[in-house]
Design a protein around this motif. Sequence first.
Motif, PDB file in Angstrom:
ATOM      1  N   THR A 103       0.896  -1.274  -0.148  1.00 49.45           N
ATOM      2  CA  THR A 103      -0.001  -0.138  -0.101  1.00 49.45           C
ATOM      3  C   THR A 103       0.860   1.212   0.045  1.00 49.45           C
ATOM      4  O   THR A 103       1.934   1.158   0.702  1.00 49.45           O
ATOM      5  N   ARG A 104       0.408   2.312  -0.882  1.00 50.09           N
ATOM      6  CA  ARG A 104       1.217   3.468  -1.101  1.00 50.09           C
ATOM      7  C   ARG A 104       2.623   3.509  -1.364  1.00 50.09           C
ATOM      8  O   ARG A 104       3.622   4.235  -0.897  1.00 50.09           O
ATOM      9  N   ILE A 105       2.902   2.286  -2.015  1.00 53.22           N
ATOM     10  CA  ILE A 105       4.625   2.172  -2.334  1.00 53.22           C
ATOM     11  C   ILE A 105       4.273   2.371  -3.922  1.00 53.22           C
ATOM     12  O   ILE A 105       3.644   1.676  -4.691  1.00 53.22           O
ATOM     13  N   ALA A 106       5.050   3.469  -4.620  1.00 48.38           N
ATOM     14  CA  ALA A 106       5.077   3.638  -6.277  1.00 48.38           C
ATOM     15  C   ALA A 106       6.047   2.379  -6.815  1.00 48.38           C
ATOM     16  O   ALA A 106       6.833   1.904  -6.185  1.00 48.38           O
ATOM     17  N   GLY A 107       5.571   2.268  -7.783  1.00 47.10           N
ATOM     18  CA  GLY A 107       6.479   1.226  -8.814  1.00 47.10           C
ATOM     19  C   GLY A 107       6.355   0.014  -8.558  1.00 47.10           C
ATOM     20  O   GLY A 107       7.112  -0.805  -8.854  1.00 47.10           O
ATOM     21  N   VAL A 108       5.245  -0.727  -7.973  1.00 45.16           N
ATOM     22  CA  VAL A 108       5.329  -1.996  -7.476  1.00 45.16           C
ATOM     23  C   VAL A 108       4.424  -2.801  -8.620  1.00 45.16           C
ATOM     24  O   VAL A 108       4.286  -4.102  -8.442  1.00 45.16           O
ATOM     25  N   ALA A 109       4.114  -2.260  -9.767  1.00 47.49           N
ATOM     26  CA  ALA A 109       3.360  -3.161 -10.699  1.00 47.49           C
ATOM     27  C   ALA A 109       4.300  -4.327 -11.015  1.00 47.49           C
ATOM     28  O   ALA A 109       3.675  -5.207 -11.424  1.00 47.49           O
ATOM     29  N   PRO A 110       5.662  -4.063 -11.569  1.00 48.65           N
ATOM     30  CA  PRO A 110       6.374  -5.469 -12.116  1.00 48.65           C
ATOM     31  C   PRO A 110       6.544  -6.361 -11.110  1.00 48.65           C
ATOM     32  O   PRO A 110       6.242  -7.416 -11.459  1.00 48.65           O
ATOM     33  N   LEU A 111       6.464  -5.919  -9.815  1.00 49.55           N
ATOM     34  CA  LEU A 111       6.431  -6.986  -8.753  1.00 49.55           C
ATOM     35  C   LEU A 111       5.114  -7.717  -8.773  1.00 49.55           C
ATOM     36  O   LEU A 111       5.221  -8.947  -8.422  1.00 49.55           O
ATOM     37  N   ILE A 112       3.949  -6.969  -8.634  1.00 48.30           N
ATOM     38  CA  ILE A 112       2.749  -7.478  -8.702  1.00 48.30           C
ATOM     39  C   ILE A 112       2.628  -8.362 -10.047  1.00 48.30           C
ATOM     40  O   ILE A 112       2.098  -9.756  -9.929  1.00 48.30           O
ATOM     41  N   ALA A 113       2.914  -8.194 -10.952  1.00 48.62           N
ATOM     42  CA  ALA A 113       2.888  -8.957 -12.261  1.00 48.62           C
ATOM     43  C   ALA A 113       3.770 -10.163 -12.231  1.00 48.62           C
ATOM     44  O   ALA A 113       3.182 -11.328 -12.670  1.00 48.62           O
ATOM     45  N   ALA A 114       4.891 -10.027 -11.670  1.00 52.64           N
ATOM     46  CA  ALA A 114       5.663 -11.104 -11.717  1.00 52.64           C
ATOM     47  C   ALA A 114       5.014 -12.135 -10.217  1.00 52.64           C
ATOM     48  O   ALA A 114       5.163 -13.634 -10.647  1.00 52.64           O
ATOM     49  N   LEU A 115       4.594 -11.854  -9.360  1.00 54.75           N
ATOM     50  CA  LEU A 115       3.876 -12.412  -8.443  1.00 54.75           C
ATOM     51  C   LEU A 115       2.501 -13.419  -8.930  1.00 54.75           C
ATOM     52  O   LEU A 115       2.367 -14.534  -9.015  1.00 54.75           O
ATOM     53  N   VAL A 116       1.782 -12.627  -9.884  1.00 55.22           N
ATOM     54  CA  VAL A 116       0.789 -13.189 -10.491  1.00 55.22           C
ATOM     55  C   VAL A 116       1.216 -14.176 -11.509  1.00 55.22           C
ATOM     56  O   VAL A 116       0.734 -15.305 -11.658  1.00 55.22           O
ATOM     57  N   ALA A 117       2.337 -14.019 -12.205  1.00 57.13           N
ATOM     58  CA  ALA A 117       2.716 -14.752 -13.163  1.00 57.13           C
ATOM     59  C   ALA A 117       3.298 -16.156 -12.434  1.00 57.13           C
ATOM     60  O   ALA A 117       2.894 -17.308 -12.963  1.00 57.13           O
ATOM     61  N   ALA A 118       4.007 -16.152 -11.382  1.00 60.18           N
ATOM     62  CA  ALA A 118       4.279 -17.264 -10.718  1.00 60.18           C
ATOM     63  C   ALA A 118       3.115 -18.134  -9.761  1.00 60.18           C
ATOM     64  O   ALA A 118       3.131 -19.089  -9.934  1.00 60.18           O
ATOM     65  N   ALA A 119       2.060 -17.288  -9.607  1.00 61.41           N
ATOM     66  CA  ALA A 119       1.145 -17.914  -8.836  1.00 61.41           C
ATOM     67  C   ALA A 119       0.058 -18.320  -9.905  1.00 61.41           C
ATOM     68  O   ALA A 119      -0.456 -19.449  -9.591  1.00 61.41           O
ATOM     69  N   ALA A 120      -0.013 -18.018 -11.146  1.00 63.44           N
ATOM     70  CA  ALA A 120      -0.844 -18.524 -12.277  1.00 63.44           C
ATOM     71  C   ALA A 120      -0.160 -19.607 -12.980  1.00 63.44           C
ATOM     72  O   ALA A 120      -0.693 -20.612 -13.626  1.00 63.44           O
ATOM     73  N   SER A 121       1.238 -20.049 -12.556  1.00 62.55           N
ATOM     74  CA  SER A 121       1.956 -21.038 -13.420  1.00 62.55           C
ATOM     75  C   SER A 121       1.665 -22.316 -12.451  1.00 62.55           C
ATOM     76  O   SER A 121       1.375 -22.338 -11.504  1.00 62.55           O
ATOM     77  N   ASP A 122       1.549 -23.355 -13.027  1.00 62.12           N
ATOM     78  CA  ASP A 122       1.377 -24.656 -12.354  1.00 62.12           C
ATOM     79  C   ASP A 122       2.745 -25.525 -12.163  1.00 62.12           C
ATOM     80  O   ASP A 122       2.691 -26.686 -11.700  1.00 62.12           O
ATOM     81  N   ASP A 123       3.974 -25.141 -12.524  1.00 64.40           N
ATOM     82  CA  ASP A 123       5.300 -25.675 -12.171  1.00 64.40           C
ATOM     83  C   ASP A 123       5.554 -25.693 -10.857  1.00 64.40           C
ATOM     84  O   ASP A 123       5.374 -24.295 -10.287  1.00 64.40           O
ATOM     85  N   ALA A 124       6.160 -26.390 -10.126  1.00 59.77           N
ATOM     86  CA  ALA A 124       6.764 -26.118  -9.048  1.00 59.77           C
ATOM     87  C   ALA A 124       7.773 -25.201  -8.660  1.00 59.77           C
ATOM     88  O   ALA A 124       7.823 -24.380  -7.741  1.00 59.77           O
ATOM     89  N   ALA A 125       8.656 -24.923  -9.800  1.00 58.96           N
ATOM     90  CA  ALA A 125       9.875 -23.882  -9.603  1.00 58.96           C
ATOM     91  C   ALA A 125       8.984 -22.611  -9.333  1.00 58.96           C
ATOM     92  O   ALA A 125       9.523 -21.732  -8.814  1.00 58.96           O
ATOM     93  N   SER A 126       7.974 -22.235 -10.232  1.00 64.62           N
ATOM     94  CA  SER A 126       7.305 -20.887 -10.118  1.00 64.62           C
ATOM     95  C   SER A 126       6.538 -20.719  -8.890  1.00 64.62           C
ATOM     96  O   SER A 126       6.601 -19.730  -8.242  1.00 64.62           O
ATOM     97  N   ARG A 127       6.136 -21.879  -8.448  1.00 65.72           N
ATOM     98  CA  ARG A 127       5.411 -21.802  -7.202  1.00 65.72           C
ATOM     99  C   ARG A 127       6.436 -21.632  -5.883  1.00 65.72           C
ATOM    100  O   ARG A 127       6.060 -20.834  -4.825  1.00 65.72           O
ATOM    101  N   ALA A 128       7.666 -22.214  -6.000  1.00 61.38           N
ATOM    102  CA  ALA A 128       8.709 -22.082  -4.932  1.00 61.38           C
ATOM    103  C   ALA A 128       9.109 -20.499  -5.092  1.00 61.38           C
ATOM    104  O   ALA A 128       9.458 -19.974  -4.014  1.00 61.38           O
ATOM    105  N   THR A 129       8.991 -19.656  -6.264  1.00 67.15           N
ATOM    106  CA  THR A 129       9.262 -18.665  -6.376  1.00 67.15           C
ATOM    107  C   THR A 129       8.356 -17.632  -5.250  1.00 67.15           C
ATOM    108  O   THR A 129       8.941 -16.633  -4.531  1.00 67.15           O
ATOM    109  N   LEU A 130       7.039 -18.182  -5.174  1.00 65.01           N
ATOM    110  CA  LEU A 130       6.339 -17.234  -4.137  1.00 65.01           C
ATOM    111  C   LEU A 130       6.730 -17.488  -2.734  1.00 65.01           C
ATOM    112  O   LEU A 130       6.338 -16.899  -1.945  1.00 65.01           O
ATOM    113  N   GLN A 131       7.303 -18.672  -2.520  1.00 62.81           N
ATOM    114  CA  GLN A 131       7.853 -18.783  -0.959  1.00 62.81           C
ATOM    115  C   GLN A 131       8.621 -17.879  -0.897  1.00 62.81           C
ATOM    116  O   GLN A 131       9.280 -17.139   0.145  1.00 62.81           O
TER     117      GLN A 131
END
Length: 131
Positions: A103-131
């Motif tokens: 909240t209230r942090i500028a420039g977080v769009a790329p981070l959120i996009a990367a989190l979404v990509a990792a969460a939407a992926s079904d492979d173990a490596a991407s899910r490990a990125t979320l940890q």
Amino acid sequence: SRATLQRLLALVPHVAASLTRIAGVAPLIAALVAAAASDDAASRATLQRLLALVEHVARLRGIAGTAPLIKAIAAAAASDDEASRATLQRLLALVPHVAASLTRIAGVAPLIAALVAAAASDDAASRATLQ
């Protein structure tokens, strides 16, 4: 038809009360409208799943760059297959972290996009990125 109009009008309080001042909610609202406009059982079930998401998405108020997360949540909820349900759970698990931390942090769009990509992926490596 009159029934479609009633279903669409019933959406207004949910949208007005919960989704104001949240950037990127257009995909969720479009999915809600599409589900409400149809009268078949599958669309009614989709509408209920989407309405259940409103409170989750409302937690993203005031955070820039959440459009990809909201779009992915709406897309995952619009489908009722096992893979989509699993993706939806991973995406919803991101919401409290994003809401609490970004909240209230500028420039977080790329981070959120990367989190979404990792969460939407079904492979173990991407899910490990979320940890």
